[in-house]
Design an enzyme around this catalytic site. Structure first.
Site, PDB file in Angstrom:
ATOM      1  NE  ARG A  30      -2.283  -1.455   3.299  1.00 20.40           N
ATOM      2  CZ  ARG A  30      -2.819  -1.771   4.469  1.00 20.40           C
ATOM      3  NH1 ARG A  30      -4.079  -1.558   4.697  1.00 20.40           N
ATOM      4  NH2 ARG A  30      -2.073  -2.281   5.418  1.00 20.40           N
ATOM      5  CD  GLU A  63      11.110 -20.307  17.059  1.00 15.33           C
ATOM      6  OE1 GLU A  63      11.596 -19.527  16.241  1.00 15.33           O
ATOM      7  OE2 GLU A  63       9.900 -20.333  17.336  1.00 15.33           O
ATOM      8  CG  HIS A  70       6.229 -24.987  10.878  1.00 14.86           C
ATOM      9  ND1 HIS A  70       5.948 -24.742   9.559  1.00 14.86           N
ATOM     10  CD2 HIS A  70       6.449 -23.769  11.437  1.00 14.86           C
ATOM     11  CE1 HIS A  70       5.988 -23.434   9.337  1.00 14.86           C
ATOM     12  NE2 HIS A  70       6.288 -22.826  10.459  1.00 14.86           N
TER      13      HIS A  70
END
Ligand code: BG6
Length: 484
Positions: A46, A213, A237
């Protein structure tokens, strides 16, 4: 092996994914000469950038996220010439599509639309592409995850997109399928009869799939707080990795043969009742702790607000697959933010020996498949404890590291997948029925969490999750890999 000229159009092009993953992946493949300067990468968003200003931003981004490739400035500059920018609010009926139509004037080129926007916009965007006559017979559309937030919204999105694109032109991306270590599951299993013979409940006591993580939610708090670990990682995943690991041999590597087998695994997952959710699923949220000696704050502070959040940043699940191959093997899935290490791996724990003739019994062996970082495979087996006296056995490691073995450092899974979409190979993308089957299995867990107002168990940043995570395995006499 070069690809025909193509136009790759990214909607949502100023976002994180485009900058950190998509454009660096294209740059590396361009550097590897997998496609030529005939290609065009059309970035649509945009903001009212000029193409030149946008290119400057991309140049800086590529130096940051693909530094080893971007330092070849001749290649970088040639690559930037392929990148154009079109300012367009594609969701507003009154928007002017002239510029985009002008760039896409040649219908004989392969055309890929990559929707890196909010999933709620996928169907309206496809409708707009159709209205403006931009869908040619050579056009495909790539959809980022998450496809919806539950089965109903996923079905709506699939229906909405399906009105304008045939299923074989819809590429639902899951970047875990682009990971070398995940693809290697096929080779490991179906090119090594010795392993495939062990790939069942007779030999395998349990399987653990971990995607841990150390990062927190970073700048993605607004998205993540709506989504949580279950929708962000498990629905897509982890279930895809589970499918690749547990499926039967497909008749071929064709997209449909592969996807038919994966779908059977999803349909064979034991359905979760509220009682089973209580016993077999753990949801956690990180609180302040330490990672690499550094103090880090808790999830709600990371969100930058004072009010609490009921979103999980950790999930662990114990499940079973109702097939004769796997019926007697528990599968444990876990994922979380701000955990003790960044690691994605699979552990197949071998069954113990029933009787030992040695003076001790070694702990049973295991196969460890490291998906990242440092992809590799290692097999832990019993061996004679070297030295004099007695006859003891102990475990030793037969290890293979991809980097050492093949002298290749793998970059990013998007590299393979983006070019598969351009080439028209959907094998590593998700079919509609897989997405819906995943949601069908996940949804009762989400519902039961909501209805039972399941507590969120806190875990300190830098740990392996809530304390109860150990107990989930202890019930089966099993240990998580870090405790072995
Ligand atoms: C993304 C999730 O799909 O996968 C992120 O949205 C997560 O929250 C990421 O960090 C993990 O990917 P990888 O490749 O680093 O394991």
């Amino acid at each position: 092996n070069q690809i025909d000229p193509f136009d790759f159009v990214i909607f949502g092009a100023t976002g994180d994914l485009t900058m950190r993953k998509l454009l660096p992946a294209f740059l590396r493949r361009f550097h590897a000469q997998e496609f030529t300067a005939d290609a065009r990468i059309v970035c649509v968003a945009r903001s009212a950038h000029t193409p030149e200003k946008f290119r400057q931003q991309v140049r800086a981004t590529l130096k940051e996220f693909a530094p080893e490739t971007a330092k070849d400035s001749a290649v970088l500059e040639r690559f930037l010439e392929l990148v154009t920018y079109v300012a367009l609010d594609a969701t507003k009926p009154e928007s002017d599509w002239t510029d985009l139509k002008a760039v896409l004037a040649d219908p004989s080129r392969t055309r890929v639309f990559y929707l890196a926007t909010a999933p709620g916009l996928y169907a309206p965007l496809c409708a707009a592409l159709s209205t403006h006559g931009l869908i040619t017979p050579l056009t495909r559309v790539v959809l980022e995850k998450p496809i919806g937030v539950d089965l109903k919204t996923a079905t709506e999105i699939n229906d909405g997109v399906g009105r304008f694109f045939a299923e074989d032109a819809i590429y639902r991306i899951d970047h875990y399928l682009g990971k070398e270590g995940v693809q290697n599951l096929l080779a490991l299993r179906f090119a090594n009869p010795v392993l495939e013979k062990l790939w069942n409940s007779d030999a395998i006591a349990h399987v653990q799939i971990t995607a841990a993580e150390t990062v927190g939610v970073g700048t993605r708090g607004a998205y993540y707080d709506e989504s949580g670990a279950m929708r962000d990682m498990v629905q897509n995943h982890l279930l895809q990795v589970l499918c690749m690991l547990a499926m039967d041999a497909p008749a071929s590597l064709s997209a449909d043969d592969l996807r038919n087998e994966k779908l059977k695994v999803l349909n064979a997952l034991r359905p979760m009742t509220p009682d089973m959710v209580r016993l077999n699923v753990i949801r956690g949220q990180y609180v302040a702790g330490r990672i690499d000696e550094q103090k880090v704050c808790g999830y709600t502070e990371d969100l930058g607000r004072s009010r609490s959040s009921h979103t999980e940043t950790f999930v662990a699940i114990r499940t079973k697959i109702r097939t004769s191959r796997w019926g007697n093997t528990p599968f444990y899935l876990r994922t979380g933010k701000r955990m003790a290490a960044k690691t994605t791996e699979i552990v197949l724990q071998l069954r113990p020996q029933v009787w030992s003739i040695f003076s001790n019994t070694p702990s049973p062996g295991r196969l460890v498949i490291r998906i990242g970082p440092e992809e590799g495979v290692s097999l832990v087996l019993a061996t004679k404890d070297p030295g004099v006296g007695g006859f003891r056995v102990r475990n030793a490691d037969l290890s293979m590291s991809y980097e050492k073995q093949f002298n290749i450092a793998y970059h990013d899974s998007y590299e393979r997948l983006l070019l598969d979409a351009v080439r028209g190979n959907p094998a590593l993308f998700i079919r509609r029925d897989e997405v819906e089957a995943s949601w069908r299995w996940i949804e009762p867990i989400l519902t039961s969490w909501r209805e039972a107002q399941s507590p969120l168990e806190p875990y300190p940043a830098g740990s392996w999750g809530p304390a109860s995570t150990r107990a989930l395995l202890a019930r089966d006499g099993a240990l998580w890999h870090e405790d072995m």
